[in-house]
Design a protein around this motif. Structure first.
Motif, PDB file in Angstrom:
ATOM      1  N   ILE A  79       0.837  -1.188   0.000  1.00  0.00           N
ATOM      2  CA  ILE A  79       0.000   0.000   0.000  1.00  0.00           C
ATOM      3  C   ILE A  79       0.883   1.254   0.000  1.00  0.00           C
ATOM      4  CG2 ILE A  79      -1.818   1.261   1.243  1.00  0.00           C
ATOM      5  CD1 ILE A  79      -2.747  -1.308  -0.030  1.00  0.00           C
ATOM      6  N   ASN A  80       0.435   2.266  -0.768  1.00  0.00           N
ATOM      7  CA  ASN A  80       1.120   3.567  -0.844  1.00  0.00           C
ATOM      8  C   ASN A  80       2.573   3.431  -1.332  1.00  0.00           C
ATOM      9  OD1 ASN A  80      -1.166   4.985   0.040  1.00  0.00           O
ATOM     10  ND2 ASN A  80      -0.621   4.609   2.215  1.00  0.00           N
ATOM     11  N   SER A  81       2.768   2.619  -2.351  1.00  0.00           N
ATOM     12  CA  SER A  81       4.112   2.448  -2.932  1.00  0.00           C
ATOM     13  C   SER A  81       4.016   2.526  -4.451  1.00  0.00           C
ATOM     14  CB  SER A  81       4.705   1.105  -2.494  1.00  0.00           C
ATOM     15  OG  SER A  81       3.930   0.034  -2.987  1.00  0.00           O
ATOM     16  N   TYR A  82       5.204   2.690  -5.067  1.00  0.00           N
ATOM     17  CA  TYR A  82       5.293   2.786  -6.515  1.00  0.00           C
ATOM     18  C   TYR A  82       6.220   1.678  -7.009  1.00  0.00           C
ATOM     19  CZ  TYR A  82       3.288   7.503  -6.271  1.00  0.00           C
ATOM     20  OH  TYR A  82       2.483   8.568  -6.050  1.00  0.00           O
ATOM     21  N   LYS A  83       6.007   1.326  -8.263  1.00  0.00           N
ATOM     22  CA  LYS A  83       6.888   0.366  -8.897  1.00  0.00           C
ATOM     23  C   LYS A  83       6.931   0.672 -10.394  1.00  0.00           C
ATOM     24  CE  LYS A  83       7.811  -4.573  -9.494  1.00  0.00           C
ATOM     25  NZ  LYS A  83       7.333  -5.962  -9.237  1.00  0.00           N
ATOM     26  N   LEU A  84       8.168   0.858 -10.928  1.00  0.00           N
ATOM     27  CA  LEU A  84       8.350   1.173 -12.339  1.00  0.00           C
ATOM     28  C   LEU A  84       8.868  -0.070 -13.049  1.00  0.00           C
ATOM     29  CD1 LEU A  84       8.187   3.609 -14.334  1.00  0.00           C
ATOM     30  CD2 LEU A  84      10.657   3.900 -13.964  1.00  0.00           C
ATOM     31  N   VAL A  85       8.151  -0.505 -14.087  1.00  0.00           N
ATOM     32  CA  VAL A  85       8.534  -1.720 -14.819  1.00  0.00           C
ATOM     33  C   VAL A  85       8.492  -1.428 -16.312  1.00  0.00           C
ATOM     34  CG1 VAL A  85       7.701  -3.292 -13.021  1.00  0.00           C
ATOM     35  CG2 VAL A  85       6.148  -2.551 -14.844  1.00  0.00           C
ATOM     36  N   GLU A 143       4.732  -0.994 -28.992  1.00  0.00           N
ATOM     37  CA  GLU A 143       5.924  -0.163 -28.772  1.00  0.00           C
ATOM     38  C   GLU A 143       6.462  -0.428 -27.369  1.00  0.00           C
ATOM     39  OE1 GLU A 143       5.055   3.908 -29.351  1.00  0.00           O
ATOM     40  OE2 GLU A 143       4.760   3.738 -31.534  1.00  0.00           O
ATOM     41  N   PRO A 144       7.792  -0.286 -27.204  1.00  0.00           N
ATOM     42  CA  PRO A 144       8.350  -0.445 -25.852  1.00  0.00           C
ATOM     43  C   PRO A 144       7.914   0.715 -24.967  1.00  0.00           C
ATOM     44  CG  PRO A 144      10.048   0.299 -27.345  1.00  0.00           C
ATOM     45  CD  PRO A 144       8.854   0.007 -28.203  1.00  0.00           C
ATOM     46  N   GLY A 145       7.672   0.422 -23.720  1.00  0.00           N
ATOM     47  CA  GLY A 145       7.259   1.474 -22.810  1.00  0.00           C
ATOM     48  C   GLY A 145       7.575   1.128 -21.379  1.00  0.00           C
ATOM     49  N   GLN A 146       7.164   2.014 -20.499  1.00  0.00           N
ATOM     50  CA  GLN A 146       7.336   1.805 -19.070  1.00  0.00           C
ATOM     51  C   GLN A 146       6.012   2.071 -18.376  1.00  0.00           C
ATOM     52  OE1 GLN A 146      10.564   4.110 -17.486  1.00  0.00           O
ATOM     53  NE2 GLN A 146      12.125   2.663 -18.243  1.00  0.00           N
ATOM     54  N   ALA A 147       5.771   1.302 -17.331  1.00  0.00           N
ATOM     55  CA  ALA A 147       4.527   1.441 -16.576  1.00  0.00           C
ATOM     56  C   ALA A 147       4.838   1.723 -15.121  1.00  0.00           C
ATOM     57  CB  ALA A 147       3.686   0.175 -16.697  1.00  0.00           C
ATOM     58  N   LEU A 148       4.052   2.651 -14.551  1.00  0.00           N
ATOM     59  CA  LEU A 148       4.193   2.974 -13.139  1.00  0.00           C
ATOM     60  C   LEU A 148       3.010   2.347 -12.408  1.00  0.00           C
ATOM     61  CD1 LEU A 148       5.836   4.552 -11.006  1.00  0.00           C
ATOM     62  CD2 LEU A 148       4.189   6.419 -11.303  1.00  0.00           C
ATOM     63  N   LEU A 149       3.289   1.402 -11.537  1.00  0.00           N
ATOM     64  CA  LEU A 149       2.271   0.707 -10.747  1.00  0.00           C
ATOM     65  C   LEU A 149       2.210   1.357  -9.369  1.00  0.00           C
ATOM     66  CD1 LEU A 149       3.259  -1.296 -12.992  1.00  0.00           C
ATOM     67  CD2 LEU A 149       2.650  -3.141 -11.446  1.00  0.00           C
ATOM     68  N   SER A 150       0.981   1.690  -8.949  1.00  0.00           N
ATOM     69  CA  SER A 150       0.821   2.365  -7.663  1.00  0.00           C
ATOM     70  C   SER A 150      -0.419   1.828  -6.957  1.00  0.00           C
ATOM     71  CB  SER A 150       0.678   3.871  -7.867  1.00  0.00           C
ATOM     72  OG  SER A 150       0.423   4.518  -6.640  1.00  0.00           O
ATOM     73  N   SER A 151      -0.333   1.636  -5.657  1.00  0.00           N
ATOM     74  CA  SER A 151      -1.485   1.203  -4.840  1.00  0.00           C
ATOM     75  C   SER A 151      -1.695   2.208  -3.713  1.00  0.00           C
ATOM     76  CB  SER A 151      -1.227  -0.193  -4.265  1.00  0.00           C
ATOM     77  OG  SER A 151      -0.142  -0.183  -3.381  1.00  0.00           O
ATOM     78  N   TYR A 152      -2.975   2.496  -3.407  1.00  0.00           N
ATOM     79  CA  TYR A 152      -3.255   3.480  -2.367  1.00  0.00           C
ATOM     80  C   TYR A 152      -4.661   3.224  -1.808  1.00  0.00           C
ATOM     81  CZ  TYR A 152      -5.901   5.752  -6.093  1.00  0.00           C
ATOM     82  OH  TYR A 152      -6.805   6.018  -7.113  1.00  0.00           O
ATOM     83  N   ILE A 153      -4.991   3.861  -0.715  1.00  0.00           N
ATOM     84  CA  ILE A 153      -6.320   3.742  -0.075  1.00  0.00           C
ATOM     85  C   ILE A 153      -7.040   5.073  -0.245  1.00  0.00           C
ATOM     86  CG2 ILE A 153      -7.563   3.407   2.092  1.00  0.00           C
ATOM     87  CD1 ILE A 153      -5.315   1.567   2.988  1.00  0.00           C
ATOM     88  N   HIS A 154      -8.254   5.000  -0.797  1.00  0.00           N
ATOM     89  CA  HIS A 154      -9.059   6.212  -1.002  1.00  0.00           C
ATOM     90  C   HIS A 154     -10.123   6.324   0.085  1.00  0.00           C
ATOM     91  CE1 HIS A 154     -11.258   9.391  -2.882  1.00  0.00           C
ATOM     92  NE2 HIS A 154     -12.395   8.631  -2.937  1.00  0.00           N
TER      93      HIS A 154
END
Length: 458
Positions: free
Chosen positions: A103-109, A117-128
């Motif tokens: 929770i409340n963290s980021y991950k770039l893959v 096309e090649p790309g990058q994704a930012l994965l994020s989890s949080y509580i609303h």
């Protein structure tokens, strides 16, 4: 054998050293800029993710939007998709990467975009936090193409490689100019050597190497070359003089032999010629023999001779020399005064020492007034055994004339008329002393005392 070039080696060495330095700097710059671009890309992706979060919760009823097509996102609520970007409409069955993270963290893959096309994704989890006080577990994935980033970093790499090649070309040119300027004095000296070799003998007589500007390394070479030229010219002049003197010494007895023979042939019955003819021929022949023997001895001592060092009793050696010279000087025993402080034998070559002493004593007896004393001193100090032969000279020599006495066949004018002296004794002594590394000194005092000193290392 491959010819090496100092100039080429210096240019290559300088280029290699600075090239390595430039490679290190450019590599550091390239890595630093790539990291900075990647970090900026990540920050921009994070900023876009935060914007999407904010806009999504302000208008939660919306299931799609008109966001920039560069970004593709998908939002999950309690593992259920609640929102997708408009750019995902052509791919209804496609879901973005959805991986559980804290929770409340980021991950770039790294990912592949829907358009491959090649790309990058930012994965994020949080509580609303909802307005009614409840909370929902939210998950968002935002992807974008890295094509522009790869294009920018690739262009930067091309610019750095081009800059490196351009820098190496400039460095090569600068190194070449520096080395050429640095080697100019050596090239100038080389041209002088070629000029000297191409000149005729008469032009080379006054030739001297020089350099307009003073360089410590080149000055040393020029000094040694000029010293070599001076010594070589002196040796040539000495060889010319020796050749002329040898011809003179040999020509005189040969001319006498021819004259005597012609006179005897013309007057064969003359009793006066017949009585002394044989003795005259023998005397002249003996003179020629002595000249040739001395010249051969001079030549022998001019090069390396074999030395056999052994213990020698100086007193017994001097007694033997006196005995051998008795036939020339009947009063030799009365004239020689020996003073020795030596209580041990001398370790040296018997031929060398005997030749030195024989010639010194013979010269001292001949060139001193009749019945005058000849002083021979044998002194022993800490490191050397000093042998001095002192006589009263009938001639006062100048410093220049004293230095010339060791030259082969050099004779003072007043003694040239003597048939028994050939000017070879001191030359032979000098050669033997050089071979044995014995310092030789010749001096004369104001009162006329002529001293020859030989030092023998213990």
């Amino acid at each position: 054998m491959k010819t090496r070039s100092i100039k080429r080696n210096l240019i290559n060495s300088i280029s290699a050293i600075f090239g390595l330095f430039i490679i290190i700097v450019f590599t550091f710059v390239d890595v630093s800029v790539d990291d900075w671009a990647q970090q900026q890309f990540k920050f921009e992706l994070q900023e876009k993710t935060n914007q999407i979060k904010t806009s999504t919760h302000e208008n939660s009823a919306s299931t799609s939007d008109n966001s920039n097509n560069h970004y593709v996102y998908q939002i999950w609520k309690n593992n259920q998709t609640i929102k997708r970007s408009a750019s995902l409409h052509p791919y209804p069955e496609l879901d973005l990467l959805h991986t559980k993270i804290p929770i409340n963290s980021y991950k770039l893959v790294n990912v592949t975009m829907p358009n491959n096309e090649p790309g990058q994704a930012l994965l994020s989890s949080y509580i609303h936090r909802n307005k009614d006080g409840s909370s929902d577990y939210m998950y968002i994935t935002v992807s974008t193409s890295t094509k522009s980033l790869d294009r920018m970093t690739g262009l930067l790499d091309i610019l750095l490689i081009g800059s490196f090649l351009f820098s190496m070309i400039i460095m090569r040119i600068v190194a070449k100019k520096i080395v050429q300027k640095g080697l100019y004095p050596l090239e100038s000296l080389n041209r002088q050597i070629k000029k000297f070799n191409n000149n005729n003998t008469y032009s080379n007589n006054d030739f001297a190497f020089y350099e307009h500007k003073s360089y410590s390394e080149i000055d040393l070479i020029i000094k040694e070359l000029n010293n070599f030229l001076t010594n070589n010219r002196n040796n040539i002049e000495n060889e010319k003089r020796i050749t002329s003197d040898i011809a003179h010494e040999i020509k005189t007895p040969i001319a006498e032999l021819i004259t005597l023979t012609e006179v005897h042939q013309r007057f064969p019955n003359d009793a006066r010629l017949a009585e002394t003819f044989t003795d005259d021929i023998l005397q002249i022949s003996n003179r020629m023999r002595v000249i040739v023997e001395n010249l051969l001895l001079l030549q022998r001592t001019s090069s390396t001779i074999e030395l056999y060092k052994e213990p020698i009793d100086i007193s017994l050696l001097l007694t033997s020399i006196q005995h051998e010279l008795t036939f020339k000087y009947q009063d030799i025993t009365n004239r020689i005064q020996l003073k020795t402080q030596l209580d041990t034998v001398i370790i040296t070559d018997i031929f060398s020492l005997k030749t030195i002493l024989t010639n010194l004593i013979d010269n001292a007896l001949f060139y001193s007034p009749p019945a005058s004393a000849i002083q021979i001193n044998v002194l022993n100090n800490t490191h050397n055994i000093i042998i001095e032969v002192i006589n009263v000279a009938t001639i006062n020599y100048s410093e220049t004339e004293i230095q010339k006495l060791i030259q082969p066949l050099y004779q003072y004018d007043s003694s040239r008329s003597d048939d028994n002296r050939y000017g070879l004794g001191l030359s032979i002594i000098n050669n033997i002393c050089k071979i044995n590394q014995y310092p030789l000194s010749i001096t004369q005092t104001i009162t006329g005392d002529f001293t020859v000193t030989v030092s023998i290392a213990q």
